[in-house]
Design an enzyme around this catalytic site. Structure first.
Site, mmCIF file in Angstrom:
data_model
loop_
_atom_site.group_PDB
_atom_site.id
_atom_site.type_symbol
_atom_site.label_atom_id
_atom_site.label_comp_id
_atom_site.label_asym_id
_atom_site.label_seq_id
_atom_site.Cartn_x
_atom_site.Cartn_y
_atom_site.Cartn_z
ATOM 1 N N LYS A 116 0.866 -1.195 0.000
ATOM 2 C CA LYS A 116 0.000 0.000 0.000
ATOM 3 C C LYS A 116 0.887 1.224 0.000
ATOM 4 C CE LYS A 116 -4.439 0.854 0.010
ATOM 5 N NZ LYS A 116 -5.527 0.042 -0.559
HETATM 6 P P1 NAD Z 1 -12.676 7.435 -3.483
HETATM 7 O O1 NAD Z 1 -11.691 8.483 -3.177
HETATM 8 O O2 NAD Z 1 -13.091 7.222 -4.896
HETATM 9 O O3 NAD Z 1 -13.991 7.654 -2.609
HETATM 10 C C1 NAD Z 1 -13.913 7.790 -1.221
HETATM 11 C C2 NAD Z 1 -15.248 8.313 -0.751
HETATM 12 O O4 NAD Z 1 -15.228 8.368 0.676
HETATM 13 C C3 NAD Z 1 -15.558 9.730 -1.241
HETATM 14 O O5 NAD Z 1 -16.941 9.870 -1.432
HETATM 15 C C4 NAD Z 1 -15.073 10.596 -0.071
HETATM 16 O O6 NAD Z 1 -15.740 11.854 -0.028
HETATM 17 C C5 NAD Z 1 -15.467 9.707 1.086
HETATM 18 N N1 NAD Z 1 -14.677 9.965 2.280
HETATM 19 C C6 NAD Z 1 -13.347 10.244 2.361
HETATM 20 N N2 NAD Z 1 -12.994 10.448 3.628
HETATM 21 C C7 NAD Z 1 -14.127 10.273 4.344
HETATM 22 C C8 NAD Z 1 -14.427 10.375 5.709
HETATM 23 N N3 NAD Z 1 -13.489 10.706 6.580
HETATM 24 N N4 NAD Z 1 -15.708 10.154 6.079
HETATM 25 C C9 NAD Z 1 -16.683 9.833 5.201
HETATM 26 N N5 NAD Z 1 -16.458 9.745 3.900
HETATM 27 C C10 NAD Z 1 -15.204 9.960 3.488
HETATM 28 O O7 NAD Z 1 -12.081 6.058 -2.860
HETATM 29 P P2 NAD Z 1 -12.504 4.574 -3.202
HETATM 30 O O8 NAD Z 1 -11.511 4.038 -4.165
HETATM 31 O O9 NAD Z 1 -13.947 4.500 -3.498
HETATM 32 O O10 NAD Z 1 -12.198 3.840 -1.810
HETATM 33 C C11 NAD Z 1 -13.167 3.765 -0.763
HETATM 34 C C12 NAD Z 1 -12.814 2.618 0.174
HETATM 35 O O11 NAD Z 1 -12.772 1.395 -0.573
HETATM 36 C C13 NAD Z 1 -11.433 2.720 0.828
HETATM 37 O O12 NAD Z 1 -11.472 2.101 2.105
HETATM 38 C C14 NAD Z 1 -10.545 1.901 -0.092
HETATM 39 O O13 NAD Z 1 -9.379 1.437 0.559
HETATM 40 C C15 NAD Z 1 -11.509 0.768 -0.406
HETATM 41 N N6 NAD Z 1 -11.213 0.024 -1.619
HETATM 42 C C16 NAD Z 1 -11.057 0.629 -2.830
HETATM 43 C C17 NAD Z 1 -10.819 -0.122 -3.958
HETATM 44 C C18 NAD Z 1 -10.710 0.477 -5.331
HETATM 45 O O14 NAD Z 1 -10.621 -0.301 -6.299
HETATM 46 N N7 NAD Z 1 -10.752 1.777 -5.503
HETATM 47 C C19 NAD Z 1 -10.711 -1.521 -3.847
HETATM 48 C C20 NAD Z 1 -10.903 -2.116 -2.607
HETATM 49 C C21 NAD Z 1 -11.163 -1.345 -1.501
#
Ligand code: NAD
Length: 438
Positions: A116
């Protein structure tokens, strides 16, 4: 080490995510009688790089940013894991996220280890030019670790396909030729995979379908609340809405919207698509993406988690469901789209309440599975059609779900413990076979 939860409105006061995951590894290794040397190796990260680097900002001043790249374990293949741009990124959080990546790859049996990365920054208040300069310099700084055969980054919170394109270009400029296999989650035009952008959300939907089936719950008309409306959350909302679910609430970092009759997800997605698909990280700086977007009640992130609904999908950041709010959760099924959204104490409370939790290391593996497909396609310069990608994704996730469910039933443990047992068993066998060098 204790730190405040990242949701402004939440009440969770939580232990370090890395200590939490170390305790989980210890518990599983002891339960499975895993060799002491393997347990000792699994609870630490193999490589950790901290970089402090300069970026020239639009006002001409130079600002120093701190970033990390951590490889937890590469026994089963190249280290794999996203890059996070967020003001609350820490070394401790990045370590925990790297461990979860090792576990995820093993749960779904793809030949990767876990890594990561992250940079402490707030992409919401940076211009595209500043973000590009930050990304290119960070990539140069971590280029001693990354590479298609050793460590392959991908998008995470605050990064997107455009950021991956800058990483790929910077790494390629260092090499003197194009290296598309160095990152996944790239735009299609430069070697991305069809279905990658939607993969994590689609995978959460498959998990919801499989879990609902086991619980005898009808997905049609089930009510759903989604915390986080970024890549993962917005795609989950879209896919579950297509399954006939009623999405009653969604939120982003600024707060959420709630309508018990159901929200117009396609309307909300139109706004989101312009951010995510065109690669622009700038958003409405006062209200974010969802507040004010339609005729719905405005709620906080903490309120969203406790809403009356059948399915809750935390898809933002860690430690959102903890001992303080777990007993107030009304959903019967939690699909963890985010990494680490539920603390260990909350897990116990939810289990006592009869809430089924499909853990991150299973539910949100769609992204790493299709990242693996993208990497294979990039390395071969031979691209698959979308139906093929989605079909292979569904098969991998279904197999993993059934394997975890079978351990859960046989060992009488929750789905998280079962998924950890499956993963740690696979990693430990690989570590034993390879032995210790020299
Ligand atoms: P992203 O940046 O596209 O979206 C994140 C969302 O969470 C946004 O709407 C943001 O406004 C919101 N956010 C950020 N900080 C916040 C907080 N403190 N409180 C409430 N909302 C908050 O990110 P993403 O890629 O959608 O990732 C979201 C989660 O999914 C993370 O935990 C990430 O590790 C996990 N994840 C992502 C992927 C991927 O393929 N992108 C894969 C597996 C897991």
């Amino acid at each position: 080490m204790f730190q405040r939860s990242q949701v402004k409105s939440a009440v969770c006061e939580v232990a370090s995510p890395f200590e939490r995951v170390q305790k989980q590894i210890d518990a599983i290794c002891e339960r499975m009688n895993i060799d002491q040397g393997i347990q000792a190796r699994l609870r630490e990260c193999e490589r950790e790089l901290v970089v402090n680097f300069p970026v020239r900002m639009d006002d001409g001043k130079v600002k120093i940013f701190t970033g990390f790249r951590i490889q937890h374990n590469d026994t089963r293949g190249p280290a794999k894991g996203g890059i996070r741009y967020h003001p609350d990124v820490t070394l401790d959080e990045t370590r925990a996220l790297a461990v979860w990546m090792t576990l995820k790859a093993a749960v779904v049996d793809i030949p990767y280890g876990g890594a990561k990365g992250g940079v402490i920054c707030d992409p919401k208040i940076m211009s595209p030019g500043e973000l590009e300069r930050l990304t290119r310099r960070y990539t140069s700084e971590i280029s001693i670790l990354i590479g298609p055969e050793k460590d392959v980054p991908a998008p995470d919170v605050g990064t997107n396909p455009q950021v991956m394109a800058w990483i790929m270009d910077t790494y390629s400029m260092h090499k003197g030729y194009s290296v598309p296999g160095v990152v996944t989650g790239k735009p299609l035009e430069i070697g991305g995979s069809k279905g990658r952008f939607e993969a994590t959300g689609r995978g959460c939907m498959f998990s919801a379908r499989l879990a609902a089936d086991h619980l005898g719950m009808e997905l049609k008309e089930a009510t759903v609340a989604v915390q986080g409306f970024g890549n993962v959350g917005s795609e989950v909302a879209k896919f579950l809405s297509k399954e006939g679910c009623r999405i009653v609430a969604v939120s982003d970092v600024y707060g959420g919207v709630y309508n018990p009759k159901g929200l117009d997800i396609n309307g909300l997605l139109t706004r989101d698509a312009s951010f995510a698909r065109l690669g622009l990280l700038a958003r409405n700086k006062e209200t974010g993406l969802v507040i004010g977007s339609e005729d719905a009640e405005t709620i906080t992130n903490a309120e969203l988690l406790e809403l009356q609904c059948d399915i809750l999908v935390p898809a933002a950041v860690e430690d959102q469901i903890c001992k303080i709010n777990a007993s107030n959760i009304k959903a019967k099924l939690i699909i963890e789209g985010a990494n680490g959204p539920t603390t260990a104490e909350a897990d116990e409370i939810l289990s006592d309440k009869g809430v089924t939790v499909i853990p991150d290391v299973l539910a949100s593996t769609g992204g790493v599975i299709v990242s693996y497909f993208e990497w294979v396609q990039s390395m071969q310069s031979f691209f698959w059609d979308e139906a093929d990608v989605n079909d292979k994704l569904q098969r991998r996730m279904t197999n993993a779900f059934e394997e975890v469910m079978s351990i859960s039933q046989h060992e009488k443990v929750d789905m998280r413990t079962a998924a950890y047992m499956l993963a740690i068993g696979r990693i430990a066998r690989a570590m034993a076979l390879r032995g210790i060098y020299p």
